[in-house]
Design a protein around this motif. Structure first.
Motif, mmCIF file in Angstrom:
data_model
loop_
_atom_site.group_PDB
_atom_site.id
_atom_site.type_symbol
_atom_site.label_atom_id
_atom_site.label_comp_id
_atom_site.label_asym_id
_atom_site.label_seq_id
_atom_site.Cartn_x
_atom_site.Cartn_y
_atom_site.Cartn_z
ATOM 1 N N THR A 15 0.832 -1.199 0.000
ATOM 2 C CA THR A 15 0.000 0.000 0.000
ATOM 3 C C THR A 15 0.864 1.246 0.000
ATOM 4 O OG1 THR A 15 -1.808 -1.110 1.156
ATOM 5 C CG2 THR A 15 -1.766 1.290 1.253
ATOM 6 N N SER A 17 0.460 5.789 -0.554
ATOM 7 C CA SER A 17 -0.504 6.879 -0.467
ATOM 8 C C SER A 17 0.157 8.181 -0.877
ATOM 9 C CB SER A 17 -1.068 6.987 0.952
ATOM 10 O OG SER A 17 -2.161 7.883 0.979
ATOM 11 N N GLN A 163 -5.798 13.005 -0.433
ATOM 12 C CA GLN A 163 -5.003 11.807 -0.167
ATOM 13 C C GLN A 163 -5.517 10.697 -1.074
ATOM 14 O OE1 GLN A 163 -4.248 10.972 3.908
ATOM 15 N NE2 GLN A 163 -2.639 9.523 3.399
ATOM 16 N N THR A 165 -4.943 6.809 -1.970
ATOM 17 C CA THR A 165 -4.350 5.560 -1.503
ATOM 18 C C THR A 165 -4.435 4.524 -2.618
ATOM 19 O OG1 THR A 165 -5.008 6.080 0.757
ATOM 20 C CG2 THR A 165 -4.446 3.784 0.285
#
Length: 357
Positions: A15, A17, A163, A165
């Motif tokens: 992951t 971001s 943001q 992600t």
């Protein structure tokens, strides 16, 4: 429909971001800013203390929010900008290096806020929370890269917090290899509607599935406005569609004019459909009724093999129990996944065309 399984492990997937605090999303690159919109507030604390929480997009400029090398999948977008900019900023997404955008929609309409004022929206795919927290959970897969940008059409700068992600996936597991389509979103407006028909999509070629509709509906005359059918012309349909609904409020999951006896129009917001916004006349400047409604075809996508066209009727009643073709103000955002990174789309709207009236 079962939701994501949080216990499932995906080896090789990581992951990342992207935000103004980490504009590349690179590992260990967050919170390093020494300049930014928060530099003044953080002058006594220094680096690592919210020095760059947002960006300023000058008048007439385009800012790149994310430029990602694939393969991967965007899993969540959060942003906020003053409601004055919800209809004067265009959100675009390009997939796999395609110079043509697949997504080209006003920021507000992408999040179900086409009238430039906040309305709580509590759905599985889009959530808008007090006071203007814009969230998208539409999965956005890509094979070779993704580029998200925002264009400020207004004559004054805009401060944007965001943001994005996403997941980095192992090579060979992107959108094309796994059978996933690319998200497309198109915006159209009819003001007024001509001949009682508003087009949501036209000329889409390829295989895919239609997954969502948002309508910002402005009523231009008295009486009930939502008698019209939603029609999906699939795979060569010409004069008559394959899928034809029974009415606008039925399409959004309601019934009988959204009218609860004694309450009148009644707002509701559910995981996949709703009438989440009702703007009533105030006897002064708010002279017309305006509505926001949505239908996400996630448990029930509309799949097509070669082509797609979508229309909605603006239909009401006149004397003698007769239908009336209406001339309302309808702005639509249509969302669909396609096996191609771009397709036919409308010309980008001008600022005057976007203005909520």
């Amino acid at each position: 429909m079962a939701g994501p399984d949080p216990s499932r492990l995906r080896p090789g997937v990581r992951t990342r971001s992207i935000s103004p605090e980490n504009p590349t999303g690179a590992p260990g690159a967050g919170g390093r800013a020494t300049e930014g919109t928060g530099a003044g507030a953080g002058r006594e604390l220094g680096r690592g203390w919210k020095i760059s929480p947002s960006i300023e997009v000058p008048a007439g400029a385009t800012a790149v929010l994310a430029d990602i090398a694939g393969p991967g999948r965007i899993t969540h977008i959060w942003m906020t900008v003053h409601p004055d900019h919800w209809r004067s900023m265009l959100l675009r997404a390009h997939w796999d290096g395609d110079p043509e955008p697949a997504v080209e929609v006003p920021v507000g309409d992408f999040f179900g806020q086409g009238w430039g004022r906040f309305a709580q929206l509590s759905s599985a795919m889009v959530a808008v929370n007090p006071h203007g927290g814009l969230n998208s959970y539409w999965p956005l897969p890509f094979r070779a890269g993704a580029r998200l940008s925002i264009e400020n059409l207004a004559d004054r700068p805009a401060i944007v917090y965001f943001q994005i992600t996403y997941e980095e996936e192992p090579t060979g597991s992107g959108a094309a290899e796994t059978g996933r389509g690319y998200l497309h979103a198109q915006w159209r407006r009819s003001n007024p509607v001509r001949d009682g028909l508003h087009t949501l999509l036209n000329g889409v070629r390829g295989a895919g599935q239609y997954v969502g509709t948002y309508l910002a509906w402005g009523v231009n005359s008295r009486g009930w406005w939502g008698e019209g059918e939603v029609k999906f012309f699939l795979d060569g349909d010409d004069e008559f569609p394959t899928i034809c609904g029974t009415g606008t409020e039925d399409y959004a999951g309601g019934a009988w004019n959204f009218d609860v006896p004694g309450q009148g129009y009644t707002a509701f917001s559910t995981p996949y459909l709703g009438l989440h916004q009702i703007i009533r006349p105030d006897g002064l400047y708010e002279s017309q009724q305006r509505f926001g409604l949505y239908r996400w075809h996630v448990p029930d996508p509309i799949r097509f093999g070669t082509d797609l066209r979508v229309q909605i009727q603006a239909l009401g009643w006149r004397a003698g129990g007769r239908y009336l073709r209406r001339h309302d103000d309808i702005a639509s955002t249509a969302l669909f996944y396609l096996d191609a990174t771009s397709t036919v789309r409308p010309h980008p709207p001008t600022l005057d065309r976007l203005e909520p009236l």
